[in-house]
Design an enzyme around this catalytic site. Structure first.
Site, PDB file in Angstrom:
ATOM      1  N   HIS A  92       0.811  -1.225   0.000  1.00 37.12           N
ATOM      2  CA  HIS A  92       0.000   0.000   0.000  1.00 37.12           C
ATOM      3  C   HIS A  92       0.840   1.269   0.000  1.00 37.12           C
ATOM      4  O   HIS A  92       0.374   2.335   0.406  1.00 37.12           O
ATOM      5  CB  HIS A  92      -1.004  -0.027   1.153  1.00 37.12           C
ATOM      6  CG  HIS A  92      -2.211  -0.838   0.808  1.00 37.12           C
ATOM      7  ND1 HIS A  92      -2.158  -2.207   0.690  1.00 37.12           N
ATOM      8  CD2 HIS A  92      -3.475  -0.490   0.501  1.00 37.12           C
ATOM      9  CE1 HIS A  92      -3.345  -2.653   0.338  1.00 37.12           C
ATOM     10  NE2 HIS A  92      -4.165  -1.631   0.220  1.00 37.12           N
ATOM     11  N   ASP A 157      -5.638   4.422  10.113  1.00 35.31           N
ATOM     12  CA  ASP A 157      -7.063   4.552   9.764  1.00 35.31           C
ATOM     13  C   ASP A 157      -7.579   3.313   9.038  1.00 35.31           C
ATOM     14  O   ASP A 157      -8.750   2.983   9.108  1.00 35.31           O
ATOM     15  CB  ASP A 157      -7.267   5.751   8.830  1.00 35.31           C
ATOM     16  CG  ASP A 157      -6.973   7.062   9.528  1.00 35.31           C
ATOM     17  OD1 ASP A 157      -6.867   7.063  10.768  1.00 35.31           O
ATOM     18  OD2 ASP A 157      -6.829   8.085   8.831  1.00 35.31           O
ATOM     19  N   GLU A 268      -9.167  13.257  15.267  1.00 34.80           N
ATOM     20  CA  GLU A 268      -8.718  13.591  13.909  1.00 34.80           C
ATOM     21  C   GLU A 268      -9.528  14.790  13.404  1.00 34.80           C
ATOM     22  O   GLU A 268     -10.277  15.414  14.164  1.00 34.80           O
ATOM     23  CB  GLU A 268      -8.882  12.389  12.954  1.00 34.80           C
ATOM     24  CG  GLU A 268      -7.830  11.319  13.143  1.00 34.80           C
ATOM     25  CD  GLU A 268      -7.655  10.413  11.921  1.00 34.80           C
ATOM     26  OE1 GLU A 268      -8.227  10.705  10.845  1.00 34.80           O
ATOM     27  OE2 GLU A 268      -6.922   9.406  12.058  1.00 34.80           O
TER      28      GLU A 268
HETATM   29  P1  FAD Z   1       4.397  -1.901   1.835  1.00 29.39           P
HETATM   30  O1  FAD Z   1       3.880  -0.894   0.888  1.00 29.39           O
HETATM   31  O2  FAD Z   1       4.314  -3.302   1.445  1.00 29.39           O
HETATM   32  O3  FAD Z   1       5.911  -1.534   2.258  1.00 29.39           O
HETATM   33  C1  FAD Z   1       6.250  -0.229   2.666  1.00 29.39           C
HETATM   34  C2  FAD Z   1       7.751  -0.154   2.987  1.00 29.39           C
HETATM   35  O4  FAD Z   1       8.036  -0.957   4.115  1.00 29.39           O
HETATM   36  C3  FAD Z   1       8.635  -0.683   1.863  1.00 29.39           C
HETATM   37  O5  FAD Z   1       9.843   0.034   1.877  1.00 29.39           O
HETATM   38  C4  FAD Z   1       8.864  -2.121   2.254  1.00 29.39           C
HETATM   39  O6  FAD Z   1      10.058  -2.642   1.707  1.00 29.39           O
HETATM   40  C5  FAD Z   1       8.933  -2.009   3.772  1.00 29.39           C
HETATM   41  N1  FAD Z   1       8.447  -3.204   4.441  1.00 29.39           N
HETATM   42  C6  FAD Z   1       7.284  -3.860   4.255  1.00 29.39           C
HETATM   43  N2  FAD Z   1       7.196  -4.887   5.096  1.00 29.39           N
HETATM   44  C7  FAD Z   1       8.326  -4.885   5.839  1.00 29.39           C
HETATM   45  C8  FAD Z   1       8.831  -5.694   6.879  1.00 29.39           C
HETATM   46  N3  FAD Z   1       8.162  -6.730   7.341  1.00 29.39           N
HETATM   47  N4  FAD Z   1      10.037  -5.384   7.404  1.00 29.39           N
HETATM   48  C9  FAD Z   1      10.748  -4.325   6.955  1.00 29.39           C
HETATM   49  N5  FAD Z   1      10.323  -3.524   5.967  1.00 29.39           N
HETATM   50  C10 FAD Z   1       9.118  -3.799   5.419  1.00 29.39           C
HETATM   51  N6  FAD Z   1      -0.364   5.187   7.266  1.00 29.39           N
HETATM   52  C11 FAD Z   1      -0.525   5.676   8.512  1.00 29.39           C
HETATM   53  O7  FAD Z   1       0.450   5.869   9.230  1.00 29.39           O
HETATM   54  N7  FAD Z   1      -1.770   5.973   8.991  1.00 29.39           N
HETATM   55  C12 FAD Z   1      -2.886   5.742   8.270  1.00 29.39           C
HETATM   56  O8  FAD Z   1      -3.987   5.996   8.736  1.00 29.39           O
HETATM   57  C13 FAD Z   1      -2.747   5.198   6.971  1.00 29.39           C
HETATM   58  N8  FAD Z   1      -3.830   4.926   6.221  1.00 29.39           N
HETATM   59  C14 FAD Z   1      -3.663   4.395   4.972  1.00 29.39           C
HETATM   60  C15 FAD Z   1      -4.792   4.101   4.217  1.00 29.39           C
HETATM   61  C16 FAD Z   1      -4.663   3.555   2.964  1.00 29.39           C
HETATM   62  C17 FAD Z   1      -5.894   3.253   2.157  1.00 29.39           C
HETATM   63  C18 FAD Z   1      -3.371   3.341   2.426  1.00 29.39           C
HETATM   64  C19 FAD Z   1      -3.213   2.818   1.041  1.00 29.39           C
HETATM   65  C20 FAD Z   1      -2.240   3.637   3.161  1.00 29.39           C
HETATM   66  C21 FAD Z   1      -2.376   4.165   4.446  1.00 29.39           C
HETATM   67  N9  FAD Z   1      -1.267   4.469   5.235  1.00 29.39           N
HETATM   68  C22 FAD Z   1      -1.439   4.958   6.497  1.00 29.39           C
HETATM   69  C23 FAD Z   1       0.089   4.320   4.726  1.00 29.39           C
HETATM   70  C24 FAD Z   1       0.682   2.995   5.125  1.00 29.39           C
HETATM   71  O9  FAD Z   1       0.948   2.951   6.513  1.00 29.39           O
HETATM   72  C25 FAD Z   1       2.012   2.762   4.417  1.00 29.39           C
HETATM   73  O10 FAD Z   1       1.863   2.873   3.041  1.00 29.39           O
HETATM   74  C26 FAD Z   1       2.550   1.389   4.776  1.00 29.39           C
HETATM   75  O11 FAD Z   1       3.826   1.233   4.216  1.00 29.39           O
HETATM   76  C27 FAD Z   1       1.645   0.360   4.191  1.00 29.39           C
HETATM   77  O12 FAD Z   1       1.949  -0.910   4.704  1.00 29.39           O
HETATM   78  P2  FAD Z   1       2.177  -2.065   3.675  1.00 29.39           P
HETATM   79  O13 FAD Z   1       2.158  -3.302   4.452  1.00 29.39           O
HETATM   80  O14 FAD Z   1       1.261  -1.958   2.529  1.00 29.39           O
HETATM   81  O15 FAD Z   1       3.680  -1.692   3.236  1.00 29.39           O
END
Ligand code: FAD
Length: 527
Positions: A92, A157, A268
């Site tokens: 994400h 969120d 918020e």
């Molecule tokens: P990914 O996109 O898969 O990875 C993000 C980064 O972390 C990359 O650099 C990846 O290599 C690294 N990574 C992933 N997994 C690991 C691991 N296990 N160990 C080490 N590194 C790792 N953020 C907030 O803080 N608050 C919010 O309310 C919020 N709401 C959101 C709502 C939506 C609809 C979306 C799309 C995003 C939101 N986000 C929010 C942002 C979100 O926290 C970040 O985009 C986060 O990185 C998403 O987690 P993911 O598992 O999809 O990570």
């Protein structure tokens, strides 16, 4: 050596040979995969942002942290390998942060979630906590912990994000003002470093690695397991929205609520830009609202603001959330009659964005580009940055929410890798606002160069907000390593030193664009 371990080693070796071969090709899962460890998919080159699509050469679907460790031991011990590795949680990210162009993506969801809840017994010291895989989703942890009437204290969120993904960034929401971000609510981590070492770390054991990884943008290690602090979960919450037509009154009331952490459990706020933003923000909020705002004309548009807060309701603790809401609201200065309260289950409240997701999916508006920009702005600059944002968007065609809410600096641990705006010297300024411009670029209304134009505007906005108000990007994207140096400011040397220590060949998380891979023919020995 047992058979499974032998197969894993063979798979990793074959994968490495494939990646190092001059005629690099993508292995089919059928070619070698007794453990389903290596396969190729296209999902690894797509993220929520839908702006960058970098394809890896291979995808690893580990069954255990040991699989990840073996891959990284092999890659880091070969000085000729140029292969990079990105952990992918739920994908994400916005700007390809979990992608690895021609490298290996590790799909963390293949690790078993293995959620173990430890509930503190009556009279016992210490905390309740959960041990959970880094690839599990926050939603999975919520469902499991609620079975014992427990839940994490600090949220995002949206709950379909991975534990490792949000801990690599910070993890913020309306609980941050009270408990700090998610990275302030972690007791222990299990991490595989860039050299493949599997380490269990905490604030008291290998604390440098623990602090580096939290908010570390995936640069120092892969989180394979996390110990998350839990608290008693309320059965229900009172969820309140109050509307304002003036930014100063809105932010003054937000700061009033910020000063009441004993009464308020979530805080918020967002800008109500147009009819559509009022409608979409109401999808998950099940109140009948009689708010009919006048948004003015195209030449003289008018916007509104909404504070959202929540009070938890615990039946067995005899709390009276209605009374608490009444006491709080008496001190607030919202527009006459424009406050709405609903009672919902705690689960439904936390899962509110899922309802918006479903609605957007039905309308084909979820899988579209998302040129998001999130910034942390010190209180001293919030009026200026609000004006800057409003001058740079068109209220009638902006699609998506603009969130604005405050939190307190001292709820963040400065030893972690996250950077916050610096406090003005001598000011002791505690309050920091987050501004989240969560824009969707619907291809029907945003075509041609429209997406590029928004991305350029975002870059300019972030730079200007940084220069004029000391703002820092959250979930940052910077087009060049030198801009990352500016981003980290006085913390840059600590960040770079941690990289040399925990991932000296700069294998991990290339999609962040901070460091370049080190291999035999690179002139530098430091990333
Ligand atoms: P990914 O996109 O898969 O990875 C993000 C980064 O972390 C990359 O650099 C990846 O290599 C690294 N990574 C992933 N997994 C690991 C691991 N296990 N160990 C080490 N590194 C790792 N953020 C907030 O803080 N608050 C919010 O309310 C919020 N709401 C959101 C709502 C939506 C609809 C979306 C799309 C995003 C939101 N986000 C929010 C942002 C979100 O926290 C970040 O985009 C986060 O990185 C998403 O987690 P993911 O598992 O999809 O990570």
């Amino acid at each position: 050596m047992d058979f499974a371990l032998f197969c894993t080693r063979v798979s990793v070796l074959v994968l490495l040979l494939a990646l190092c071969s001059p005629n690099k090709f993508i292995q089919s899962p059928m070619d070698f995969d007794p453990l389903n460890l290596v396969q190729t998919t296209t999902t690894a080159s797509v993220d929520f942002g839908r702006i960058l699509f970098n394809s890896p050469s291979a995808v690893l679907r580990p069954q255990s942290p040991r699989d990840i460790s073996m891959l990284l031991v092999s890659l880091s011990s070969s000085s000729f390998s140029k292969v990079t590795v990105a952990a992918r949680g739920a994908g994400h990210s916005i700007h390809g942060q979990a992608q690895a162009l021609d490298g290996i993506v590790i799909e963390m969801d293949s690790l078993p979630s293995n959620i173990e809840i430890h509930k503190r017994r009556e009279g016992e010291t210490g905390f309740s906590y959960a041990d959970v895989s880094g690839g599990a989703l926050w939603m999975e942890l919520l469902e499991e912990s609620l079975k014992l009437a427990l839940a994490p204290r600090s949220w995002t969120d949206y709950l379909y994000l991975s534990i490792g993904g949000t801990l690599s960034n910070g993890g913020i929401s309306g609980q941050t003002f009270k408990y700090g971000p998610q990275i302030s609510n972690v007791l222990q981590l299990e991490v595989v470093t860039g050299e493949g070492e599997l380490v269990t770390c905490s604030p008291t054991k290998d604390s440098e690695l623990f602090n580096a990884v939290l908010g570390g943008l995936g640069q120092f290690g892969i989180i394979t397991r996390a110990r998350i602090l839990l608290q008693d979960a309320p059965e229900k919450v009172k969820w309140v929205r109050a509307f304002y037509d003036d930014f100063h009154t809105f932010s003054r009331d937000q700061e009033l609520l910020l000063s009441m952490p004993d009464s308020v459990d979530y805080l918020e706020g967002f800008i109500v830009l147009n009819e559509q933003s009022l409608h979409s923000s109401s999808i998950a909020f099940p109140a009948h609202m009689e708010f009919i705002p006048d948004f003015g004309t195209k030449a003289h548009s008018k916007v509104y603001y909404c504070i959202e807060f929540v009070v938890h309701e615990y039946q067995d603790k005899g709390t009276n959330a209605d009374q608490v809401v009444e006491e709080i609201s008496r001190q607030m200065s919202y527009m006459p009659s424009q406050m709405y309260t609903v009672e919902v289950s705690y689960f439904d409240f936390l899962n509110r964005v899922r309802i918006e997701e479903m609605s957007l999916r039905r309308r084909g508006l979820w899988e579209v580009p998302h040129p998001w920009l999130n910034m942390f702005v010190p209180k001293s600059g919030i009026n200026q940055i609000r004006d800057l944002v409003m001058d740079n968007i068109s209220a009638d065609d902006f699609e998506g929410p603009i969130l604005i809410y405050p939190f307190l600096r001292d709820k963040w641990d400065t030893n972690t890798s996250v950077v916050l705006p610096e406090a003005m010297p001598g000011s002791g300024e505690q309050v920091i606002y987050v501004i989240g411009m969560l824009r969707s670029a619907n291809p029907k209304s945003c075509s041609g160069g429209c997406l590029d134009e928004i991305l350029h505007r975002n870059t300019w906005l972030a730079k200007t907000a940084g220069e004029h108000a000391g703002a820092k990007q959250y979930l940052a994207h910077h087009p060049s390593p030198s801009q990352w140096t500016d981003h980290f400011g006085r913390h840059w040397h600590r960040f770079a030193d941690r990289k040399s220590r925990f991932d000296p060949r700069c294998i991990l998380s290339p999609g962040q664009g901070i460091f370049s891979r080190i291999y035999a023919s690179t002139s530098s020995h430091r990333c």
